[in-house]
Design an enzyme around this catalytic site. Structure first.
Site, PDB file in Angstrom:
ATOM      1  N   CYS A 158      -4.847   8.026   9.691  1.00 35.90           N
ATOM      2  CA  CYS A 158      -4.695   7.295  10.952  1.00 35.90           C
ATOM      3  C   CYS A 158      -4.516   8.269  12.122  1.00 35.90           C
ATOM      4  O   CYS A 158      -3.800   9.258  12.006  1.00 35.90           O
ATOM      5  CB  CYS A 158      -3.444   6.419  10.890  1.00 35.90           C
ATOM      6  SG  CYS A 158      -3.755   4.728  10.454  1.00 35.90           S
TER       7      CYS A 158
ATOM      8  N   ASP B  14       5.624   0.393  11.659  1.00 39.90           N
ATOM      9  CA  ASP B  14       4.394  -0.250  11.181  1.00 39.90           C
ATOM     10  C   ASP B  14       4.286  -1.711  11.598  1.00 39.90           C
ATOM     11  O   ASP B  14       3.277  -2.363  11.305  1.00 39.90           O
ATOM     12  CB  ASP B  14       4.314  -0.153   9.644  1.00 39.90           C
ATOM     13  CG  ASP B  14       3.864   1.231   9.190  1.00 39.90           C
ATOM     14  OD1 ASP B  14       3.510   2.056  10.046  1.00 39.90           O
ATOM     15  OD2 ASP B  14       3.866   1.483   7.965  1.00 39.90           O
TER      16      ASP B  14
ATOM     17  N   LYS C  22       0.841  -1.199   0.000  1.00 39.81           N
ATOM     18  CA  LYS C  22       0.000   0.000   0.000  1.00 39.81           C
ATOM     19  C   LYS C  22       0.883   1.259   0.000  1.00 39.81           C
ATOM     20  O   LYS C  22       0.637   2.193  -0.771  1.00 39.81           O
ATOM     21  CB  LYS C  22      -0.884   0.011   1.256  1.00 39.81           C
ATOM     22  CG  LYS C  22      -1.507   1.353   1.573  1.00 39.81           C
ATOM     23  CD  LYS C  22      -2.304   1.320   2.843  1.00 39.81           C
ATOM     24  CE  LYS C  22      -1.537   1.634   4.109  1.00 39.81           C
ATOM     25  NZ  LYS C  22      -1.159   3.043   4.291  1.00 39.81           N
ATOM     26  N   ASN C  23       1.910   1.255   0.845  1.00 40.67           N
ATOM     27  CA  ASN C  23       2.723   2.468   1.005  1.00 40.67           C
ATOM     28  C   ASN C  23       3.593   2.773  -0.209  1.00 40.67           C
ATOM     29  O   ASN C  23       4.101   3.880  -0.342  1.00 40.67           O
ATOM     30  CB  ASN C  23       3.598   2.366   2.260  1.00 40.67           C
ATOM     31  CG  ASN C  23       2.773   2.533   3.527  1.00 40.67           C
ATOM     32  OD1 ASN C  23       1.575   2.824   3.463  1.00 40.67           O
ATOM     33  ND2 ASN C  23       3.400   2.338   4.676  1.00 40.67           N
TER      34      ASN C  23
ATOM     35  N   ARG D  65       0.973  14.213  13.375  1.00 36.53           N
ATOM     36  CA  ARG D  65       1.389  14.016  11.982  1.00 36.53           C
ATOM     37  C   ARG D  65       1.363  15.306  11.164  1.00 36.53           C
ATOM     38  O   ARG D  65       0.517  15.494  10.281  1.00 36.53           O
ATOM     39  CB  ARG D  65       0.551  12.918  11.319  1.00 36.53           C
ATOM     40  CG  ARG D  65       0.669  11.606  12.061  1.00 36.53           C
ATOM     41  CD  ARG D  65       0.034  10.447  11.354  1.00 36.53           C
ATOM     42  NE  ARG D  65       0.907   9.865  10.348  1.00 36.53           N
ATOM     43  CZ  ARG D  65       0.650   8.726   9.719  1.00 36.53           C
ATOM     44  NH1 ARG D  65      -0.435   8.068  10.004  1.00 36.53           N
ATOM     45  NH2 ARG D  65       1.474   8.243   8.824  1.00 36.53           N
TER      46      ARG D  65
ATOM     47  N   ARG E  84      -8.143  -0.525   5.215  1.00 41.01           N
ATOM     48  CA  ARG E  84      -7.279   0.442   4.531  1.00 41.01           C
ATOM     49  C   ARG E  84      -5.996  -0.216   4.038  1.00 41.01           C
ATOM     50  O   ARG E  84      -5.363   0.295   3.109  1.00 41.01           O
ATOM     51  CB  ARG E  84      -6.874   1.570   5.501  1.00 41.01           C
ATOM     52  CG  ARG E  84      -7.999   2.493   5.900  1.00 41.01           C
ATOM     53  CD  ARG E  84      -7.456   3.668   6.697  1.00 41.01           C
ATOM     54  NE  ARG E  84      -6.194   4.092   6.129  1.00 41.01           N
ATOM     55  CZ  ARG E  84      -5.102   4.334   6.836  1.00 41.01           C
ATOM     56  NH1 ARG E  84      -5.106   4.245   8.132  1.00 41.01           N
ATOM     57  NH2 ARG E  84      -3.992   4.707   6.240  1.00 41.01           N
TER      58      ARG E  84
END
Ligand code: UD1
Length: 425
Positions: free
Chosen positions: A123, A313, A30-31, A128, A405
């Site tokens: 998230c 993560d 995903k990233n 952030r 997600r």
């Protein structure tokens, strides 16, 4: 299985203590997929991406791009993009739902000469901020201002100009922003203290295939010589090391034996070293690994760090494993200030954990017990799934929009390995 159910919201039910065995194929990351998809704003020729995971976040990014005017076809993991952006303002509704939407800022600016992007959501793991993304735009010649929740950036007639970007801290997203914006700037850009995550490397490799000139890929100093335009390209998204790491823990926590395919184990070196030190058996091959464990894990302390360190993560998932370790483990979270929200939920399953700011002490217990728990963010939801796989009895996991997600076909993949897992109202 549904004895806890009292409303219509979907939940995952897991009956624990089933050893996981067999093979699992890991999806594209995903990233990596999210920034690669944002490249469609600057690669206005035929652009094909393979191995794209079908997730809530990648669907959202495609909607954001379509709203900006990009045309795309999505068939069985292959995304084909064509066309150019038709406006410079990203949709407020879409951007709010995903922090990674900030990745469109640089490419939109490079393509349109101006960009208006709402402040992102995503998230809930700390404040952030986006100051480093703003620093990137300014270093490359943009004027940046804020108005009514939007970041507004624009270029003078001179356009994007190469510059020096010396990051005060390592940021994956800001490094990606810098790369995507600098490839089309006039002259040379030097990025210092760049993030070295495999997803950043994947982005840079794809851009070089499209005609960009990026040197130092995989190191913390990137030198980019701007080019006038990018040409057509086909690229396959790197595999998801976080999904692979999550399945490794699923194997160990159930004392199972799982072969994890479609991966590059080198991207998980530090994490796998830690797992070995907890007593797990890991055999790595070129594109796969076998992970097994036949005893209660031994405790081993970790601190999260930028790549190649232990990934933030995988911190929550590792904590689920240490919750049943034979002794006390110290886990330090150094990347995000609020990434321990899984702890109270894991404690509902019987874990013994004390927290002091960014440090958690986990006193391993012999057994977790199934419980009703609520996921608070993406990786926290996987932590709870892992706890439930090991726990005696049934667990009910709520808050699945976080899980969706980032994990493609998770229930099917776990069920194929022998887990008793079901999603229902
Ligand atoms: C990416 C990953 C996320 C992962 C994180 C760290 C994606 C889509 N998400 O997130 O899964 O957990 O890297 O590996 O790739 N920071 C600032 N100012 C900024 C930007 C970041 O201070 O402008 C701080 C953050 O608050 C954090 C640290 O820098 O403390 C690292 O964050 P960053 O690497 O930017 O994370 P993301 O790119 O958002």
């Amino acid at each position: 299985m549904n004895s806890f159910t009292n409303n219509n919201i979907e939940k995952i039910y897991i009956t624990g203590e089933k050893k996981l065995t067999g093979n699992v194929n890991i999806s594209g990351a995903k990233n990596a997929a999210l920034p690669l998809m944002a490249l469609s704003l600057i690669i206005n020729k035929d652009f094909n991406l393979y191995n794209v995971p079908d997730l809530a976040d990648t669907r959202l990014m495609s909607n954001l791009l379509i709203d900006l005017g990009i045309k795309l076809n999505w068939k069985k993991g292959i995304l084909n993009f064509y066309g150019k952006p038709k406006k410079d303002e990203a949709s407020d509704d879409l951007v709010r739902q995903m922090r990674a939407s900030i990745l469109v800022l640089g490419p939109l600016l490079a393509s349109q000469g101006s960009a208006k992007v709402p402040l992102p959501g995503g998230c809930a793991i700390g404040s952030r901020p986006i100051d480093l993304h703003v620093m990137v735009m300014e270093a490359l010649g943009a004027n940046v201002s804020f108005d009514s929740g939007f970041i507004i950036s624009s270029l003078s007639n001179e356009g994007l100009k190469g510059g020096v970007i010396d990051f005060p801290k390592v940021s994956v997203g800001a490094t990606e922003s810098a790369i995507m914006t600098a490839v089309l700037a006039k002259g040379q850009t030097k990025i210092l203290n760049a993030a070295r995550e495999p997803e950043v490397t994947d982005l840079a490799n794809c851009l070089n295939k499209a005609g960009a000139n990026i040197k130092g890929i995989g190191t913390d100093i990137l030198i980019i010589n701007g080019v006038k335009e990018l040409h057509e390209v086909t690229h396959s998204v790197v595999s998801d090391r976080i999904e692979a790491g999550s399945f490794a823990i699923a194997s160990i926590i159930t004392m199972g034996k799982v072969q994890i395919n479609n991966i590059n184990p080198e991207n998980l070196t530090e994490f796998l070293n830690v797992l070995k030190l907890t007593g797990s058996k890991i055999e790595t091959f070129k594109n796969s690994m076998k992970v097994s464990c036949s005893q209660r894990p031994k405790p081993f302390d970790v601190s999260t760090n930028p790549y190649p360190g232990f990934p933030t993560d995988l911190q929550a998932q590792y904590m689920a494993l240490m919750a049943i370790a034979d002794g006390k483990t110290l886990i330090k979270e150094t990347i995000f200030e609020n990434r321990f929200m899984h702890i109270p939920e894991l404690m509902r399953m019987g874990a013994k954990i004390s927290v002091n700011r960014q440090e958690a002490e986990i006193y391993g217990v012999k057994k977790l017990k199934g419980a009703r728990v609520m996921a608070s963010d993406l990786r926290a939801s996987m932590c709870l799934i892992l706890g439930a796989l090991a726990a005696s009895g049934i667990s009910e996991i709520d808050g699945l929009h976080h899980l969706d997600r980032g994990y493609e076909n998770l229930e099917d993949k776990l069920a194929n390995l022998g887990a008793m897992i079901k999603r229902s109202n």
